[in-house]
Design a protein around this motif. Structure first.
Motif, PDB file in Angstrom:
ATOM      1  N   ILE A   1      -0.810   2.031   6.972  1.00 51.81           N
ATOM      2  CA  ILE A   1      -1.076   3.147   6.061  1.00 51.81           C
ATOM      3  C   ILE A   1       0.228   3.724   5.497  1.00 51.81           C
TER       4      ILE A   1
ATOM      5  N   SER B   1      11.317   0.334   9.660  1.00 53.21           N
ATOM      6  CA  SER B   1      10.270   0.328  10.684  1.00 53.21           C
ATOM      7  C   SER B   1       8.903   0.715  10.123  1.00 53.21           C
ATOM      8  N   LEU B   2       8.894   1.274   8.920  1.00 53.32           N
ATOM      9  CA  LEU B   2       7.615   1.634   8.311  1.00 53.32           C
ATOM     10  C   LEU B   2       6.878   0.412   7.767  1.00 53.32           C
TER      11      LEU B   2
ATOM     12  N   GLN C   1      -0.002   5.673   2.210  1.00 50.30           N
ATOM     13  CA  GLN C   1      -0.605   7.006   2.317  1.00 50.30           C
ATOM     14  C   GLN C   1       0.338   8.002   2.967  1.00 50.30           C
ATOM     15  N   ILE C   2       1.081   7.533   3.959  1.00 51.79           N
ATOM     16  CA  ILE C   2       2.016   8.435   4.619  1.00 51.79           C
ATOM     17  C   ILE C   2       3.056   8.913   3.634  1.00 51.79           C
TER      18      ILE C   2
ATOM     19  N   ASP D   1       8.708   7.296  12.694  1.00 51.23           N
ATOM     20  CA  ASP D   1       9.666   6.408  12.035  1.00 51.23           C
ATOM     21  C   ASP D   1      10.456   7.155  10.975  1.00 51.23           C
ATOM     22  N   ILE D   2       9.764   8.021  10.260  1.00 51.70           N
ATOM     23  CA  ILE D   2      10.450   8.772   9.208  1.00 51.70           C
ATOM     24  C   ILE D   2      11.441   9.752   9.835  1.00 51.70           C
ATOM     25  N   CYS D   3      11.047  10.343  10.953  1.00 52.82           N
ATOM     26  CA  CYS D   3      11.966  11.247  11.645  1.00 52.82           C
ATOM     27  C   CYS D   3      13.131  10.487  12.258  1.00 52.82           C
TER      28      CYS D   3
ATOM     29  N   ILE E   1      12.545   2.567   4.572  1.00 55.87           N
ATOM     30  CA  ILE E   1      12.689   2.661   6.037  1.00 55.87           C
ATOM     31  C   ILE E   1      12.110   1.385   6.643  1.00 55.87           C
TER      32      ILE E   1
ATOM     33  N   PHE F   1       3.920  13.001   1.662  1.00 52.38           N
ATOM     34  CA  PHE F   1       5.137  13.802   1.548  1.00 52.38           C
ATOM     35  C   PHE F   1       5.299  14.385   0.159  1.00 52.38           C
TER      36      PHE F   1
ATOM     37  N   ILE G   1       5.199   8.854  11.037  1.00 59.71           N
ATOM     38  CA  ILE G   1       5.999  10.087  10.981  1.00 59.71           C
ATOM     39  C   ILE G   1       7.198   9.981  11.922  1.00 59.71           C
TER      40      ILE G   1
ATOM     41  N   ARG H   1      18.618  13.854   9.566  1.00 55.73           N
ATOM     42  CA  ARG H   1      17.802  12.685   9.231  1.00 55.73           C
ATOM     43  C   ARG H   1      17.524  12.666   7.732  1.00 55.73           C
TER      44      ARG H   1
ATOM     45  N   LEU I   1      11.947   6.690   1.149  1.00 55.25           N
ATOM     46  CA  LEU I   1      11.055   6.530   2.291  1.00 55.25           C
ATOM     47  C   LEU I   1      10.550   5.096   2.391  1.00 55.25           C
TER      48      LEU I   1
ATOM     49  N   ARG J   1       1.683  -4.387  18.758  1.00 57.69           N
ATOM     50  CA  ARG J   1       1.991  -5.486  17.852  1.00 57.69           C
ATOM     51  C   ARG J   1       2.293  -6.753  18.653  1.00 57.69           C
TER      52      ARG J   1
ATOM     53  N   ASP K   1       3.192   1.389  19.491  1.00 54.39           N
ATOM     54  CA  ASP K   1       2.958   0.534  18.336  1.00 54.39           C
ATOM     55  C   ASP K   1       3.612  -0.832  18.541  1.00 54.39           C
TER      56      ASP K   1
ATOM     57  N   HIS L   1       5.970   5.215  18.815  1.00 56.28           N
ATOM     58  CA  HIS L   1       6.729   4.068  18.330  1.00 56.28           C
ATOM     59  C   HIS L   1       6.620   2.904  19.302  1.00 56.28           C
TER      60      HIS L   1
ATOM     61  N   PHE M   1      -6.352   5.925  12.622  1.00 51.22           N
ATOM     62  CA  PHE M   1      -5.572   6.453  11.515  1.00 51.22           C
ATOM     63  C   PHE M   1      -4.453   7.339  12.050  1.00 51.22           C
TER      64      PHE M   1
ATOM     65  N   ASN N   1       5.698  -2.194   8.894  1.00 53.94           N
ATOM     66  CA  ASN N   1       4.538  -2.739   9.587  1.00 53.94           C
ATOM     67  C   ASN N   1       3.364  -1.785   9.631  1.00 53.94           C
ATOM     68  N   ASN N   2       3.558  -0.617   9.065  1.00 56.22           N
ATOM     69  CA  ASN N   2       2.502   0.380   9.162  1.00 56.22           C
ATOM     70  C   ASN N   2       1.435   0.134   8.101  1.00 56.22           C
TER      71      ASN N   2
ATOM     72  N   HIS O   1      -1.541   5.420  13.596  1.00 53.70           N
ATOM     73  CA  HIS O   1      -0.613   4.887  12.601  1.00 53.70           C
ATOM     74  C   HIS O   1       0.175   5.989  11.923  1.00 53.70           C
ATOM     75  N   LEU O   2      -0.521   7.090  11.673  1.00 50.74           N
ATOM     76  CA  LEU O   2       0.143   8.214  11.006  1.00 50.74           C
ATOM     77  C   LEU O   2       1.289   8.740  11.866  1.00 50.74           C
TER      78      LEU O   2
END
Lengths: 216, 809
Positions: free
Chosen positions: A55, A49-50, A58-59, B519-521, A47, A63, B517, A28, A44, B535, B531, B528, B509, A52-53, B512-513
């Motif tokens: 925060i 899908s992020l 902050q995420i 999503d990043i993975c 991405i 990192f 994460i 990944r 980052l 939505r 969420d 997911h 929080f 809509n987040n 969402h966190l």
């Protein structure tokens, strides 16, 4: 590649992330960084899908925060390698049946510390009112106009709650500087962080591990 | 009838002395309870006699003409509703009496006592030579008594823990119940077949009736579980596991019951039948959920339009839910699952739409109905025990009880082994024990047994006796010992504290966190999908089902408003901030956390004159006249709206009174501040709210009158305000928005205040300042109007946020 993997695996024996998971995460990582050695904010940021987040910022910031790298440094870096990436990810591992009470406590502290660092943007060991307002504002940022004002009110209420639970008697002239880590721990006692802040992907015994492989 | 005494034995044998004492107490309670209904019942008799006498006299005088009956008696006319009322009254009085006896509720669960009462009442009826009414008739049970309890459970189901543990719950409910049914049924058959040398009636029992019996007896009963678990205050995880299982196993029970009932007539089972059974299970469970969800959405949609007829709002919730239950039952789908789905689906939307009062009404009605139903069920269980035709067979009953226990333990332990592989929070041995031990059986099993036909199942009476024995065993033995065992094992208890705002913030929080994460993975885990669902819900569903602005309100704000609302009400009820229920008096106030401002000059302020008595009186006058005007304007009675006549109920009245007083004090105080010093800005609504949220430190001290003109930071200078300012800010006025000019006026007034501070000291003659204050009094009146309305109608308002603006640094 192989040597890199062995190096990183070596240093993460204690974080209970299995070899297979590290491989998945590495794949990944390479996809995110376009096969570069390091990853930067814009990788980052892209991405989809992020998006809509609420925060997201902050995420991503977390990192690149040096405090999350288990080193005694502060500040943030521009790029991170796979090792650091893995280090951040290790905050999201779940406890296993073998985890002892002390280990659980340590885990809980570590997870809380991660959250605390996300809020404490000033790197000074306390979450000030302004910082806390920012957090709540971000949380509500997707909800349009009402978000801003409500965020202030909510952050104020939350801050007051922290202050009154931790320092019940304050002189009118005293000033509550902000939430320290000890206070932070105190107010989130009821949340059982060690069992909530985890990602299934990092769970050794789950078959969902395969999902990670197929999507990455 | 030897069997009857036999059935009593589990409760009656081995009674020690203290238990006898308890029994005596129970009898006393019964007497206390039965005097009332008996008295009520006997009165018609007396009047009847008098009536007869009258008749005689009249009769002798006129032979031809029949006298007009002055007093007549027609008991049959009212018999059914009268008897129903008597039963309900008996149940309620029992409940009342139970809680009046000291120490008893701590030892014996209510359900045990109620069954005992039922036994005694049944015995009395029998002694009186009357025919015992078929109280626990299946129609009555499934159509009237069960739905309120299940709706109450479904509507107030803690969704989050339920969904988080859904896998485990389903595992226990489906696999566990299947295992129990087949294990008990199979082994029971085997036991019946042994002893070939001594052929008994048990030998006639075939395998299918045994399995049918197994499926009836294996299901954990929600009513019994609720009755016991609500008293032991176990932690949320265990509670939801056992309770969730008892709700969801309904589909399995329904299918198995119909399956075996069908097959035992035919006598054979093929593979195809088994296959059809599985399909039927899916249809029954999913169909039930679907029916429930459809009705739930309908309810939510209907509640969108009820803003003008608040009075009937709660009715929609009840009627739609009942319709869902009946519709599901019509197709032999799982009615329980339909009700649960209906309640859970409608709740978030309905709560956003309906008024605060309607919400309270729903809550109380559900609680009332379910507790009366529960009481009646347990009493009826006792009565039915006395009544029922029994057939006591030692072997069968003992083996059933033992098998029930064994299969439950094996099932739970075996399933947890599998489940723990997938769980993050593993179930410990203690947890397993409580889950196994908490598997109560109850009236559902009895009613299902009651439904069996005598012709088809010659062993029906033996089944019923065994079922009752198992129920009594679980309710009495397990129900009474589970509490001490929980204490002994030190199982984690439920946390009583309600959620704090910080916890809510961090729950969100974290959601969402973790989604981020994942999503990043690049891993699409359950965060997911959750969420995605959220939505979708926000984007489309809420818009359709929730009226007006509230649909856009994020969860966090909604939580905040709710908390604010609750605290405001607590505050008013407890006496306008004089006696706050919170234990620790905190002196922390908003200014302690606000970044400091340059301290204003203190000495100057002291030299300034205080407000004269005359001024004070003048303000009082203004306030009074304005308040009276608002009152007159509001006094219009309308039967269909609760909103328009806030003065109708005492609570609003109290609120107004309190508000009036506080308002006045505050006003004077505020003027004092204003007239004397360019002080720090007065409490903004935000501050008050924040203060309010802390729920502390709002002591109302008379001392502030004297110290009022002291400059801030001084907590007492603020102390009277929160109560006053708070109320207008928490509310929402859907009916009549505050006029824009009044808001501006207030803002300007405050802004002026602030500017003054910025400019440093600017003394002004006191008389000049009364001008801007006067129009504000009118605002107050209006705000009060708003406030009273808000109590019936909570929600966000647009102007509420506007007021915050000028004060935040």
């Amino acid at each position: 590649y192989d040597t890199f993997m062995t190096v990183s695996c070596h240093s993460y024996v204690d974080t209970s992330i299995s070899l297979e998971q590290i491989e998945n995460l590495h794949k990944r990582f390479q996809r995110l960084s376009d096969n570069e050695e390091t990853i930067s904010r814009k990788h980052l940021d892209s991405i989809p899908s992020l998006d809509n987040n609420p925060i997201k910022k902050q995420i991503i910031e977390a990192f690149f925060d040096k405090r999350n790298q288990h080193q005694d440094e502060v500040g943030s870096c521009e790029e991170i390698g796979f090792e650091q990436f893995l280090m951040v990810m290790s905050h999201f591992r779940p406890p296993s049946l073998k985890t002892t009470e002390e280990e659980k406590e340590a885990m809980r502290k570590e997870k809380l510390r991660f959250l605390f660092n996300m809020h404490d943007t000033g790197n000074d060991g306390t979450i000030t009112l302004v910082e806390y307002r920012k957090v709540v504002e971000e949380l509500l940022s997707k909800s349009g106009d009402i978000g801003q004002e409500a965020a202030k009110a909510i952050a104020d209420a939350a801050m007051l709650e922290v202050a009154s639970t931790n320092v019940p008697h304050m002189d009118p002239d005293d000033f509550y500087e902000g939430i320290t880590f000890e206070h932070f721990e105190q107010i989130l006692k009821g949340l059982e962080m060690e069992t909530r802040m985890y990602i299934r992907f990092l769970d050794v015994e789950t078959p969902t591990l395969r999902c990670g492989k197929s999507t990455s | 009838m030897p069997s009857r005494t036999g059935s009593h034995s589990p409760a009656g044998t081995g009674k020690s002395l203290p238990e006898r004492g308890l029994l005596l107490l129970m009898v006393l309670v019964l007497l206390e309870g039965s005097v009332l209904p008996l008295g009520a019942a006997s009165s018609p008799d007396i009047s009847h006699q008098k009536n007869v006498d009258n008749h005689k006299v009249e009769h002798e005088k006129n032979y031809t003409k029949k006298a007009f009956p002055v007093l007549d008696l027609d008991y049959h006319h009212i018999q059914t509703p009268f008897e129903i009322s008597l039963w309900v009254l008996l149940a309620s009085v029992m409940k009342l009496g139970f809680h009046m006896i000291p120490r008893l509720p701590g030892i014996v669960p209510e359900s045990c006592l109620l069954i005992t009462v039922g036994l005694l009442v049944g015995g009395l009826i029998k002694l009186a030579g009357e025919k015992v009414p078929p109280v626990l008739d299946s129609q009555l049970f499934f159509l009237c008594l069960l739905p309120p309890i299940i709706l109450d459970a479904g509507y107030f189901l803690p969704i989050r823990p339920f969904m988080e543990n859904l896998g485990t719950i389903l595992m226990f409910a489906v696999v566990g119940t299947l295992w129990n049914a087949f294990f008990i049924g199979g082994l029971l058959y085997a036991v019946c077949q042994i002893q070939p040398a001594n052929p008994s009636e048990l030998h006639q029992l075939e395998i299918l009736p045994c399995l049918l019996f197994g499926s009836i007896i294996s299901a954990v009963d929600p009513v019994a579980v609720l009755a016991v678990f609500e008293e032991i205050h176990i932690n949320e995880l265990l509670h939801i596991l056992v309770f969730g299982e008892s709700l969801l196993n309904d589909a399995v029970t329904v299918v198995l019951y119909h399956l075996f009932e069908e097959y035992s007539a035919a006598g054979t089972v093929t593979v195809l039948d088994g296959f059809l059974g599985i399909i039927s299970f899916l249809v029954v469970s999913l169909g039930g959920i679907l029916v429930g969800a459809i009705y739930g959405i309908l309810t939510a949609f209907t509640s969108r339009f009820t803003s003008h007829t608040r009075v009937i709002e709660p009715l929609f919730v009840f009627v739609y839910s009942y319709m869902a239950y009946l519709s599901a039952e019509m197709f032999h789908l799982s009615g329980i699952m339909a009700l649960i789905a209906c309640g859970a689906v409608m709740r978030p939307y309905v709560e956003a739409n309906i008024s605060h009062k309607s919400h309270t009404t729903i809550k109380y009605f559900l609680k009332m109905w379910s507790s009366v139903s529960e009481t009646l069920i347990f009493i009826f269980l006792g009565v039915a025990t006395v009544d029922g035709p029994h057939h006591w067979n030692w072997t069968f009953v003992t083996v059933t009880v033992i098998l029930c226990l064994v299969s439950r333990v094996i099932g739970v332990v075996g399933l947890t082994c599998v489940i723990n592989k997938f769980r993050i929070v593993k179930l410990t041995t203690k947890d397993q024990f409580i889950v196994a031990y908490g598997g109560m059986r109850g009236a559902i099993a009895f009613s299902l047994g009651f439904l069996l036909k005598k012709e088809q199942f010659p062993m029906r009476e033996m089944f019923l006796t065994a079922i009752i024995t198992v129920i009594f065993f679980t309710v009495f033995v397990q129900g009474m010992t589970i509490k001490p065992l929980v204490e002994l094992l030190a199982v984690k208890k439920k946390q009583e504290a309600k959620r704090s705002i910080n916890e809510e913030i961090h729950t969100q929080f974290l959601d969402h966190l973790l989604t981020g994460i994942e999503d990043i993975c690049g891993h699409y885990g359950h965060h997911h999908w959750k969420d995605k669902l959220n939505r979708f819900n926000k984007k489309y569903v809420k818009k359709c089902l929730i009226a007006g602005e509230r649909s856009k309100e994020p969860q966090l704000i909604a939580f905040y408003h709710k908390m604010e609302m609750k605290q405001a009400i607590d505050l008013v009820e407890s006496g306008g901030g004089v006696n706050l229920p919170s234990a620790v008096p905190s002196t922390v106030s908003m200014q302690n956390i606000q970044p400091k401002k340059p301290p204003p000059a203190k000495p100057v302020e002291k030299a300034l004159p205080k407000m004269t008595k005359g001024r004070e009186e003048e303000i009082r006058q203004i306030l009074r006249s304005n308040l009276q005007k608002t009152r007159q304007r509001l006094r219009s009675y309308n039967r269909h709206t609760l909103v328009a006549d806030p003065y109708e109920d005492g609570f609003s009245e109290l609120l107004i009174k309190k508000q009036k007083m506080i308002e006045l004090e505050k006003k004077i105080q505020h003027m004092n501040n204003y007239l004397t010093v360019p002080a720090a800005p007065p409490d903004s609504p935000t501050m008050c709210r924040a203060r309010l949220a802390s729920g502390r430190g709002t002591d109302f001290k008379p001392a502030q009158q004297q110290r009022g003109n002291k400059i801030s930071p001084d907590p007492q200078a603020y102390s009277s305000k929160p109560a006053a300012d708070r109320v207008p800010t928490i509310q929402v006025d859907l009916a009549s928005p505050q006029s824009p000019d009044s808001v501006n006026l207030m803002d300007e007034f405050r802004r002026a205040d602030q500017q003054e501070e910025d400019q440093g000291l600017m003394m002004k003659p006191p008389s000049g300042q009364s001008g801007p204050n006067r129009p504000r009094e009118e605002d107050r009146g209006r705000e009060q109007q708003k406030m009273t309305r808000c109590l019936s109608d909570p929600g966000p308002s647009a102007d509420e946020e506007e007021e915050d603006e000028p004060f935040l640094p």
